[in-house]
Design a protein around this motif. Structure first.
Motif, mmCIF file in Angstrom:
data_model
loop_
_atom_site.group_PDB
_atom_site.id
_atom_site.type_symbol
_atom_site.label_atom_id
_atom_site.label_comp_id
_atom_site.label_asym_id
_atom_site.label_seq_id
_atom_site.Cartn_x
_atom_site.Cartn_y
_atom_site.Cartn_z
ATOM 1 N N PRO A 111 0.838 -1.205 0.000
ATOM 2 C CA PRO A 111 0.000 0.000 0.000
ATOM 3 C C PRO A 111 0.870 1.251 0.000
ATOM 4 O O PRO A 111 1.938 1.272 0.614
ATOM 5 C CB PRO A 111 -0.806 -0.121 1.305
ATOM 6 N N ILE A 112 0.448 2.269 -0.723
ATOM 7 C CA ILE A 112 1.186 3.525 -0.732
ATOM 8 C C ILE A 112 1.188 4.112 0.686
ATOM 9 O O ILE A 112 0.142 4.258 1.318
ATOM 10 C CB ILE A 112 0.550 4.532 -1.718
ATOM 11 N N GLY A 113 2.390 4.412 1.171
ATOM 12 C CA GLY A 113 2.517 4.973 2.515
ATOM 13 C C GLY A 113 2.602 3.929 3.604
ATOM 14 O O GLY A 113 2.688 4.266 4.778
ATOM 15 N N ASP A 114 2.566 2.649 3.246
ATOM 16 C CA ASP A 114 2.652 1.586 4.249
ATOM 17 C C ASP A 114 3.571 0.503 3.706
ATOM 18 O O ASP A 114 3.141 -0.386 2.989
ATOM 19 C CB ASP A 114 1.259 1.020 4.544
ATOM 20 N N ASP A 115 4.847 0.582 4.029
ATOM 21 C CA ASP A 115 5.820 -0.374 3.494
ATOM 22 C C ASP A 115 5.871 -1.664 4.290
ATOM 23 O O ASP A 115 6.633 -2.572 3.966
ATOM 24 C CB ASP A 115 7.218 0.254 3.474
ATOM 25 N N ALA A 116 5.089 -1.773 5.349
ATOM 26 C CA ALA A 116 5.206 -2.931 6.230
ATOM 27 C C ALA A 116 4.402 -4.125 5.746
ATOM 28 O O ALA A 116 4.685 -5.255 6.132
ATOM 29 C CB ALA A 116 4.761 -2.550 7.643
#
Length: 525
Positions: A298-303
């Motif tokens: 997800p964009i903004g969530d690299d985890a």
């Protein structure tokens, strides 16, 4: 005219002991003949019996039976002894047809000069016929020269010839590769598998030739390819390729302040995702859509590691609509089949699923063959993937694309990355090449199903145990790798049979493989 069991031709059982991939060279030999006739009138149609033999319908109305034989490098030219046996089969069919056909023997290797010189005098050693009959047979038998291209060269030759044909037809030769592959796939789609015995083979060829001669056209229309239809196919593919080549491609990202493209983003539902890692891309047969599958975040969530399936429709049409419907069905499977990754976002053009914990088998264990301790760990984990596959089977589906990259290993066991091909209609040549079941090469004759998953799972274990890809008729694993327990031979070979009905159930196969652990493990002490 000698009698022949013409009904043998209509036996639609897939009795071959080799997969379609092994016959690719013979398919290309037929393709070369067809390409050469796209701009001539020497041949009007071909009847593709199976890949090692085909019937060419000549413009003068006479059929020509062509036998295609490939010789491996280093075996030398065809000697009289080797040639005699091969030509004997052609003679049997020619005689059974009342001597009403021509015959041709083609190969990637030339016929030795001595064999050509002595052919007429020595053929009687291999063919049971009197001298007058032999003389008549020799008059209708041809050995076309030069030899066919070698296996490693034939595709390049086919594309080159297609480029020449397109030029003569006033079309763009830059699309020769796509046109050639379309024609080749059309040939592979109608070729049957070779029968078990020489008697069946001769009877079926005789039945086909009889239909050609007696009715003026082949009785087996589904296996007949007219040159006119193939020309239409090629011209259609060239036209579609030209439109796709000239059409503006959608922008994949926006420019950043420094002038570099920003990471590609794909909108699914109301969320944006960035693809990452290897991308599996597929173009529609008519170029109406482009499908991509890859990892995503997800964009903004690299985890969060996710998996993205996305279709970009380039041109509306029935084929694109059908693929979108299959995609919707695939999403339903992810929502309803226990053990498949859950869907986190979706819309009409794609969906995103959770990615189960763990890594692909080859990333966890490395390249095969595996040492005993690793192979035992794999066998111990096999039961954890069975419930998901059996849930697919209970829904009337099968994964049909099992391979090490699609099976994830973690401390909790094994899990499936996706639903594979469970939501798609079977097509010839589907599935991963190294683990493809025989029925996936001829799905119209024998539809893939749960037994396909049994074959593929056994093929994976076979490869990881021996370091060699599995195939129908493969030798026992314990003969391929010293120290490997013979306890693995029976379960794996029973699952790798070419006849799906004779394979064990999935649970029975896994139970037999895991029982090996209780009897000392995968290696002999």
């Amino acid at each position: 005219m000698a009698s022949a069991n013409v009904d043998m031709f209509f036996d639609d059982r897939n009795t071959a002991r080799q997969t379609r991939g092994r016959f690719r060279y013979q398919d290309e030999c037929v393709a070369l003949r067809c390409v050469a006739n796209l701009v001539s009138e020497d041949v009007t149609a071909v009847v593709v019996e199976w890949s090692t033999d085909y019937i060419a319908l000549l413009s003068d109305g006479e059929p020509e039976l062509v036998s295609v034989k490939h010789r491996d490098p280093g075996t030398g030219d065809w000697s009289m002894s080797a040639l005699g046996s091969a030509v004997n089969d052609l003679h049997h069919v020619w005689r059974a047809m009342g001597e009403r056909c021509r015959c041709a023997f083609v190969s990637n290797t030339a016929v030795a000069t001595g064999a050509v010189r002595d052919f007429g005098a020595k053929l009687g050693r291999y063919v049971e016929a009197d001298s007058d009959e032999l003389e008549r047979f020799i008059r209708v038998l041809a050995f076309p020269d030069p030899p066919l291209p070698r296996r490693t060269e034939i595709t390049a030759v086919g594309v080159r010839d297609m480029a020449g044909a397109l030029s003569l037809l006033g079309r763009d030769p830059r699309h020769a590769e796509r046109c050639y592959l379309a024609l080749l796939n059309r040939i592979a789609a109608v070729a049957t598998e070779e029968p078990d015995s020489p008697e069946q083979r001769i009877a079926r060829l005789t039945g086909s030739l009889g239909a050609v001669i007696e009715r003026g056209r082949p009785r087996q229309g589904e296996r007949t390819l007219s040159i006119a239809d193939l020309r239409d196919l090629v011209l259609s593919v060239e036209a579609e390729s030209g439109r796709a080549h000239d059409a503006p491609r959608p922008i994949r990202g926006v420019a950043s302040a420094r002038g570099r493209p920003a990471p590609r983003e794909i909108l699914v539902g109301k969320e944006r995702f960035a693809p990452h890692g290897p991308v599996e891309g597929t173009d529609a047969p008519d170029l109406s859509y482009r499908e991509e599958r890859s990892g995503a975040r997800p964009i903004g969530d690299d985890a969060r590691d996710l998996r993205l399936v996305h279709i970009e429709v380039l041109r509306a049409g029935a084929i694109a609509d059908r693929r979108l419907a299959e995609l919707d069905d695939e999403m339903r499977l992810h929502r309803t089949v226990p053990g498949l990754p859950s869907v986190v976002a979706q819309d009409r053009s794609g969906f995103v699923t959770e990615l189960p914990s763990g890594s692909a088998l080859t990333r966890v264990y490395g390249a095969p063959p595996y040492p005993g301790i690793v192979l035992d760990a794999l066998l111990r984990a096999l039961p954890t993937v069975v419930p998901t596959l059996e849930a697919l089977h209970a829904d009337g589906r099968a994964h049909r694309a099992l391979r090490p990259e699609a099976i994830l290993a973690s401390c909790a066991g094994l899990s499936l990355r996706d639903a594979g091909l469970a939501a798609t209609a079977p097509v010839a040549g589907e599935g991963p090449e190294l683990y493809r079941a025989p029925e996936q090469d001829r799905p119209l004759l024998l539809p893939p199903g749960p037994a396909t998953d049994v074959f593929q799972l056994a093929a994976i274990v076979f490869h990881m145990a021996t370091g060699r890809p599995a195939d129908v008729g493969a030798p026992p694993p314990s003969l391929l790798r010293p120290g490997l327990s013979a306890e693995l031979d029976g379960p794996l070979l029973s699952a790798l049979t070419g006849e799906p009905a004779r394979r064990p159930s999935l649970s029975a196969l896994v139970a037999e493989l895991t029982d090996v652990l209780t009897r000392g493990g995968s290696f002999r002490c």
